[in-house]
Design a protein around this motif. Structure first.
Motif, short mmCIF file in Angstrom:
data_model
loop_
_atom_site.label_atom_id
_atom_site.label_comp_id
_atom_site.label_asym_id
_atom_site.label_seq_id
_atom_site.Cartn_x
_atom_site.Cartn_y
_atom_site.Cartn_z
N ASP A 79 1.26 -3.12 8.14
CA ASP A 79 2.38 -2.32 7.62
C ASP A 79 2.24 -2.11 6.11
O ASP A 79 2.54 -1.03 5.59
CB ASP A 79 3.72 -3.00 7.91
CG ASP A 79 4.12 -2.91 9.37
OD1 ASP A 79 3.53 -2.09 10.11
OD2 ASP A 79 5.03 -3.66 9.77
N VAL A 80 1.79 -3.14 5.41
CA VAL A 80 1.59 -3.01 3.96
C VAL A 80 0.50 -1.98 3.68
O VAL A 80 0.66 -1.10 2.84
CB VAL A 80 1.25 -4.38 3.32
CG1 VAL A 80 0.93 -4.22 1.83
CG2 VAL A 80 2.39 -5.37 3.53
N GLU A 138 12.42 0.67 -0.73
CA GLU A 138 11.34 1.56 -1.16
C GLU A 138 9.96 1.02 -0.82
O GLU A 138 9.00 1.76 -0.86
CB GLU A 138 11.41 1.76 -2.68
CG GLU A 138 12.64 2.49 -3.14
CD GLU A 138 12.70 2.62 -4.65
OE1 GLU A 138 11.84 2.03 -5.35
OE2 GLU A 138 13.62 3.30 -5.14
N GLY A 139 9.83 -0.22 -0.52
CA GLY A 139 8.53 -0.83 -0.32
C GLY A 139 8.10 -0.85 1.13
O GLY A 139 8.65 -0.14 1.97
N PRO A 140 7.08 -1.65 1.43
CA PRO A 140 6.57 -1.74 2.80
C PRO A 140 7.61 -2.32 3.76
O PRO A 140 8.53 -3.03 3.34
CB PRO A 140 5.39 -2.70 2.68
CG PRO A 140 5.19 -3.00 1.24
CD PRO A 140 6.36 -2.48 0.49
N ARG A 163 -1.26 3.63 2.10
CA ARG A 163 -1.85 4.93 2.45
C ARG A 163 -0.80 6.04 2.33
O ARG A 163 -1.10 7.13 1.84
CB ARG A 163 -2.43 4.89 3.85
CG ARG A 163 -3.81 4.29 3.92
CD ARG A 163 -4.44 4.47 5.26
NE ARG A 163 -3.89 3.60 6.30
CZ ARG A 163 -4.25 2.34 6.50
NH1 ARG A 163 -5.18 1.79 5.75
NH2 ARG A 163 -3.69 1.62 7.44
N ASP A 164 0.42 5.77 2.76
CA ASP A 164 1.49 6.78 2.66
C ASP A 164 1.79 7.10 1.20
O ASP A 164 2.07 8.27 0.88
CB ASP A 164 2.76 6.28 3.34
CG ASP A 164 2.65 6.26 4.85
OD1 ASP A 164 1.71 6.89 5.40
OD2 ASP A 164 3.50 5.61 5.49
N TRP A 169 11.70 -3.58 -4.69
CA TRP A 169 11.42 -2.52 -3.72
C TRP A 169 12.17 -2.79 -2.41
O TRP A 169 12.74 -1.88 -1.82
CB TRP A 169 9.94 -2.41 -3.43
CG TRP A 169 9.11 -1.83 -4.54
CD1 TRP A 169 9.55 -1.14 -5.63
CD2 TRP A 169 7.70 -1.89 -4.65
NE1 TRP A 169 8.48 -0.76 -6.41
CE2 TRP A 169 7.33 -1.20 -5.84
CE3 TRP A 169 6.69 -2.46 -3.87
CZ2 TRP A 169 6.01 -1.07 -6.24
CZ3 TRP A 169 5.38 -2.32 -4.28
CH2 TRP A 169 5.05 -1.64 -5.45
N ARG A 170 12.17 -4.05 -1.98
CA ARG A 170 12.85 -4.39 -0.73
C ARG A 170 14.34 -4.13 -0.86
O ARG A 170 14.96 -3.55 0.04
CB ARG A 170 12.55 -5.86 -0.39
CG ARG A 170 12.98 -6.25 1.00
CD ARG A 170 12.44 -7.61 1.40
NE ARG A 170 12.85 -8.67 0.50
CZ ARG A 170 12.03 -9.50 -0.13
NH1 ARG A 170 10.72 -9.39 0.02
NH2 ARG A 170 12.50 -10.45 -0.90
#
Length: 66
Positions: A52-53, A35-37, A58-59, A30-31
Motif C-alpha cells: 500500500d505504501v 493524505e498519506g498511505p 506511485r500514485d 499525513w495520517r
C-alpha cells in the motif's frame, strides 16, 4: 505455503518514515489529514502494508507528473 507465510511483515509508522526518508511526525500528520498511505488500526497500533505504501508512492508520482 500457508496463508501466514504469504504475507509481508506489516510496517509501523517508523518503518514507513524510514522507507520514505521523512520524519515519523510527517507520517502521523499525513495520517491525521488523510493524505498519506493507507493504514490499518490493530487495536491501538497503526500498521501499513508495504504494498500500500509503494502504491501510494506511485500514485504521487503520477499526480506530480500531470
Amino acid at each position: 505455503m500457508t496463508d501466514q507465510q504469504s504475507f509481508a511483515p506489516l510496517w509501523d509508522t517508523d518503518d514507513v518514515a524510514a522507507f520514505l526518508k521523512v520524519p515519523a511526525k510527517t507520517i502521523r500528520e499525513w495520517r491525521h489529514k488523510e493524505e498519506g498511505p493507507r493504514y490499518s488500526r490493530l487495536g491501538k497500533h497503526v500498521r501499513y502494508l508495504p504494498g500500500d505504501v509503494m502504491d501510494w508512492v506511485r500514485d504521487q508520482s503520477r499526480l506530480d507528473a500531470a
